[in-house]
Design an enzyme around this catalytic site. Sequence first.
Site, PDB file in Angstrom:
ATOM      1  CB  SER A 119     -30.084  83.463  -2.787  1.00  0.00           C
ATOM      2  OG  SER A 119     -29.818  84.682  -3.448  1.00  0.00           O
ATOM      3  CG  HIS A 124     -29.142  67.365  -2.159  1.00  0.00           C
ATOM      4  ND1 HIS A 124     -30.496  67.388  -1.933  1.00  0.00           N
ATOM      5  CD2 HIS A 124     -28.883  68.395  -2.994  1.00  0.00           C
ATOM      6  CE1 HIS A 124     -31.039  68.381  -2.624  1.00  0.00           C
ATOM      7  NE2 HIS A 124     -30.073  69.007  -3.273  1.00  0.00           N
ATOM      8  CB  CYS A 147     -29.426  87.275  -5.346  1.00  0.00           C
ATOM      9  SG  CYS A 147     -29.413  87.774  -7.062  1.00  0.00           S
TER      10      CYS A 147
END
Length: 271
Positions: A119, A124, A147
């Site tokens: 995972s 950003h 996950c």
Amino acid sequence: MVGPHNKRIKLHGFNNLTKSLSFNIYDICYAPSEQHRGEYIEYIDEAYNAERLTQILTEVANIIGANVLDISRQDYEPQGASVTMLISEEPIATEKIGYTEPPGPGPLPETVLAHLDKSHITVHTYPESHPDGGISTFRADIDVSTCGRISPLRALNFLIHSLESDIVIMDYRVRGFTRDIRGKKHFIDHKINSIQNFLSRDTKDRYQMVDVNVYQEYLFHTKMLIKEFDIDNYLFGLGKEDYSAKELKRIERLLQREMGEIFYGKNIGKI
């Protein structure tokens, strides 16, 4: 808040479900001159530098129950930052963990990337402005994909409060399947009918919200727009006293149009 099923599923092997939370946040301001726009970019660059982004992601990892194994971070000149985290779901006994420097600037400025085994967490940031209208925007894209048992929804309220924004656009999706001990497939392991189920009361009071959900595909989409508008919070470089009442009205219309266009995802046109 809607939590997991009351009866825990007895799994065959481990949990293969991938739970992905993605959201865009937007901060908007009025910066009329080139100097003011430059100062706004400098402010954003300082407020969201590698150190602060690392602190935010480390807290996200703690909230969702992941373990930070290693951190690599870098601030760039003239602006931008990158942070990479290696995280595991289970604690791992290792020597003392320290920082490692990446070989050089990445492809995007102000980038944060974290890994949780299979995972990841990424952030950003994108500052943007247009010289004609005086409107500047700051956008941050956050993705938390896990996950197994840990869920990105646990960090939702923390992220919204850490990155206070005018607009928040969120997507949550559960992918794949896991099997119980009888071999039956489970395509989701918790109850949810809206991302709003996991939002705190103060967040719901602060924003107006719209949902677009596709329940049969385990896709959930929520958009949030700040309710209260105080123009003092949007003037960068100058204050209300520096503008006439007529000019303040014009600026307010510009700001609200910008917010409406981002929220609805379409151009409204000139005012």
